[in-house]
Scaffold this active site. Structure first.
Site, mmCIF file in Angstrom:
data_model
loop_
_atom_site.group_PDB
_atom_site.id
_atom_site.type_symbol
_atom_site.label_atom_id
_atom_site.label_comp_id
_atom_site.label_asym_id
_atom_site.label_seq_id
_atom_site.Cartn_x
_atom_site.Cartn_y
_atom_site.Cartn_z
ATOM 1 N N ASP A 50 42.663 10.066 82.973
ATOM 2 C CA ASP A 50 43.844 10.684 83.601
ATOM 3 C C ASP A 50 44.805 9.622 84.134
ATOM 4 O O ASP A 50 44.391 8.533 84.526
ATOM 5 C CB ASP A 50 43.375 11.611 84.740
ATOM 6 C CG ASP A 50 44.458 12.595 85.147
ATOM 7 O OD1 ASP A 50 45.423 12.783 84.378
ATOM 8 O OD2 ASP A 50 44.336 13.171 86.248
ATOM 9 N N GLY A 81 50.671 9.789 82.307
ATOM 10 C CA GLY A 81 52.053 10.183 82.604
ATOM 11 C C GLY A 81 52.613 9.398 83.786
ATOM 12 O O GLY A 81 53.738 8.884 83.730
ATOM 13 N N ARG A 91 56.519 10.071 79.167
ATOM 14 C CA ARG A 91 55.069 10.234 79.319
ATOM 15 C C ARG A 91 54.293 9.744 78.091
ATOM 16 O O ARG A 91 53.219 9.167 78.213
ATOM 17 C CB ARG A 91 54.740 11.710 79.583
ATOM 18 C CG ARG A 91 55.306 12.244 80.889
ATOM 19 C CD ARG A 91 55.015 13.734 81.026
ATOM 20 N NE ARG A 91 53.607 13.995 80.899
ATOM 21 C CZ ARG A 91 52.718 13.884 81.900
ATOM 22 N NH1 ARG A 91 53.136 13.559 83.099
ATOM 23 N NH2 ARG A 91 51.451 14.108 81.699
ATOM 24 N N HIS A 125 50.650 7.650 77.093
ATOM 25 C CA HIS A 125 49.558 8.048 76.184
ATOM 26 C C HIS A 125 49.297 6.946 75.157
ATOM 27 O O HIS A 125 48.151 6.661 74.830
ATOM 28 C CB HIS A 125 49.904 9.356 75.473
ATOM 29 C CG HIS A 125 50.079 10.522 76.402
ATOM 30 N ND1 HIS A 125 49.205 10.789 77.428
ATOM 31 C CD2 HIS A 125 51.026 11.494 76.472
ATOM 32 C CE1 HIS A 125 49.604 11.876 78.079
ATOM 33 N NE2 HIS A 125 50.710 12.319 77.520
ATOM 34 N N GLU A 185 43.829 23.675 78.697
ATOM 35 C CA GLU A 185 45.025 23.875 79.526
ATOM 36 C C GLU A 185 46.170 22.943 79.129
ATOM 37 O O GLU A 185 47.340 23.244 79.395
ATOM 38 C CB GLU A 185 44.682 23.665 81.009
ATOM 39 C CG GLU A 185 43.819 24.766 81.623
ATOM 40 C CD GLU A 185 42.348 24.703 81.218
ATOM 41 O OE1 GLU A 185 41.895 23.630 80.761
ATOM 42 O OE2 GLU A 185 41.662 25.738 81.341
ATOM 43 N N ASN A 186 45.852 21.819 78.495
ATOM 44 C CA ASN A 186 46.909 20.886 78.083
ATOM 45 C C ASN A 186 47.840 21.481 77.009
ATOM 46 O O ASN A 186 48.948 20.990 76.801
ATOM 47 C CB ASN A 186 46.326 19.559 77.578
ATOM 48 C CG ASN A 186 45.741 18.692 78.678
ATOM 49 O OD1 ASN A 186 44.806 17.924 78.454
ATOM 50 N ND2 ASN A 186 46.278 18.785 79.898
ATOM 51 N N SER A 216 38.667 19.553 86.525
ATOM 52 C CA SER A 216 39.615 20.083 85.523
ATOM 53 C C SER A 216 38.923 20.697 84.303
ATOM 54 O O SER A 216 39.260 20.393 83.158
ATOM 55 C CB SER A 216 40.602 18.987 85.089
ATOM 56 O OG SER A 216 41.322 18.495 86.192
HETATM 57 C C1 IPE Z 1 42.390 16.564 82.584
HETATM 58 O O1 IPE Z 1 43.575 15.959 82.966
HETATM 59 C C2 IPE Z 1 42.315 16.690 81.100
HETATM 60 C C3 IPE Z 1 42.228 15.432 80.358
HETATM 61 C C4 IPE Z 1 42.096 14.246 80.869
HETATM 62 C C5 IPE Z 1 42.274 15.576 78.930
HETATM 63 P P1 IPE Z 1 44.831 16.834 83.436
HETATM 64 O O2 IPE Z 1 45.881 15.885 83.852
HETATM 65 O O3 IPE Z 1 45.188 17.811 82.386
HETATM 66 O O4 IPE Z 1 44.217 17.627 84.678
HETATM 67 P P2 IPE Z 1 44.938 18.322 85.915
HETATM 68 O O5 IPE Z 1 45.946 19.277 85.355
HETATM 69 O O6 IPE Z 1 45.579 17.253 86.721
HETATM 70 O O7 IPE Z 1 43.821 18.990 86.662
HETATM 71 C C1 IPE Z 2 45.850 12.096 80.859
HETATM 72 O O1 IPE Z 2 47.028 11.664 81.454
HETATM 73 C C2 IPE Z 2 46.019 12.413 79.393
HETATM 74 C C3 IPE Z 2 45.956 13.838 79.078
HETATM 75 C C4 IPE Z 2 45.658 14.800 79.898
HETATM 76 C C5 IPE Z 2 46.238 14.215 77.709
HETATM 77 P P1 IPE Z 2 48.105 12.687 81.989
HETATM 78 O O2 IPE Z 2 49.057 12.984 80.879
HETATM 79 O O3 IPE Z 2 47.468 13.864 82.588
HETATM 80 O O4 IPE Z 2 48.841 11.822 83.105
HETATM 81 P P2 IPE Z 2 49.271 12.291 84.557
HETATM 82 O O5 IPE Z 2 48.070 12.882 85.202
HETATM 83 O O6 IPE Z 2 50.374 13.274 84.390
HETATM 84 O O7 IPE Z 2 49.701 11.024 85.226
HETATM 85 MG MG MG Z 3 46.810 14.285 84.444
#
Ligand code: IPE
Ligand code: IPE
Ligand code: MG
Length: 248
Positions: A21, A24, A34, A38, A68-69, A197
């Site tokens: 995580d 972004g 963002r 990645h 949820e993504n 999550s």
């Molecule tokens: C959890 O991260 C899912 C992955 C790392 C793939 P998220 O960024 O989606 O989780 P929340 O929304 O902050 O709980």
């Molecule tokens: C984790 O990073 C990658 C995925 C969930 C795909 P995020 O994209 O959730 O990054 P933040 O949490 O918004 O910083």
């Molecule tokens: Mg995240």
């Protein structure tokens, strides 16, 4: 001194799972989109996979995309799918050279067209590798997995292949996507969030949880070693007393 030197190689976690995580936020801090985060997250994936293989960790699971993504902006979802295809394509040779078997858990058929065949190809090609198993959690969520297991068990009962009294913990676990994969012993979440999550809710019943503020693209081998050293310093009691554990 590296944390690596403090690791007891005889007591490595059999299975490390990581909620990757913070991509972004990593990009935002640099004034970038963002997806830039990645892209850099892929470097951390390579680094950690290599570190686990070098140490001799048998199983590594990476939570790459949750159910949820899918609710993220389509532009980001498409970019993530594209990145997955590109990475699978580009890294297949590295997996082969390092004798790493690829597996995936999740609602894989829901992945973008082009993604699914590429993934299946990499899984097939690496199926007989036996140094380490790398499991990607894609379009995965624990509640999806648990609901599917319940549905499949109910179907077997309805067909007369399974009796309700035969459903126990072991049988139930065999209906999960992680059948034949040992439960994670160490779960790492980066980026400072202290939540699960929707990840492996059944499998982490007795997993040691490790939260670090490091954003995923910044996560290095050294950060992994540090997490393993922390894991090895803990007393895992599984409901027993400390005195009982010391006798075992
Ligand atoms: C959890 O991260 C899912 C992955 C790392 C793939 P998220 O960024 O989606 O989780 P929340 O929304 O902050 O709980
Ligand atoms: C984790 O990073 C990658 C995925 C969930 C795909 P995020 O994209 O959730 O990054 P933040 O949490 O918004 O910083
Ligand atoms: Mg995240």
């Amino acid at each position: 001194m590296s944390f690596k030197e403090s690791i007891d190689l005889n007591r490595l976690p059999v299975h490390i799972a990581i909620i990757m995580d913070g991509n972004g936020r990593w990009a935002k801090r640099r004034g970038k989109l963002r997806i830039f985060g990645h892209q850099h997250g892929v470097d951390a994936v390579k680094e950690v996979t290599e570190a686990c293989a070098e140490l001799g960790v048998p199983y590594l699971t990476l939570y790459a995309f949750s159910t949820e993504n899918w609710n993220r902006p389509p532009l980001e979802v498409n970019a993530l799918m594209g990145l997955l295809v590109k990475t699978l394509h580009g890294e297949l040779k590295t997996l082969q050279d390092n004798n790493i078997r690829l597996q995936a858990i999740g609602d894989l058929k829901s992945l973008a067209r082009g993604c699914y065949p590429e993934l299946m190809h990499a899984i097939r090609e690496t199926a007989s590798n036996d140094r380490m198993t790398l499991i990607l959690a894609l379009s995965y969520s624990a509640r999806w997995e648990l609901a599917m297991a319940a549905r499949n068990i109910a179907t077997q009962v309805a067909l007369g292949n399974l009796r309700p009294e035969d459903i126990n913990q072991e049988r139930f676990a065999s209906y999960l996507t992680t059948n034949n994969i040992p439960d994670p012993e160490l779960l790492i979440r980066t980026s400072g969030e202290a939540r699960i999550s929707n990840f492996m809710l059944w499998q982490i019943a007795y997993t040691e949880l490790y939260f670090t503020p490091v954003l995923w693209p910044d996560f290095t081998k050294e950060d992994l070693y540090k997490a393993i050293v922390d894991f090895q310093s803990r007393e895992r009691r599984f409901g027993m007393t400390s005195e009982q554990i010391k006798v075992l």
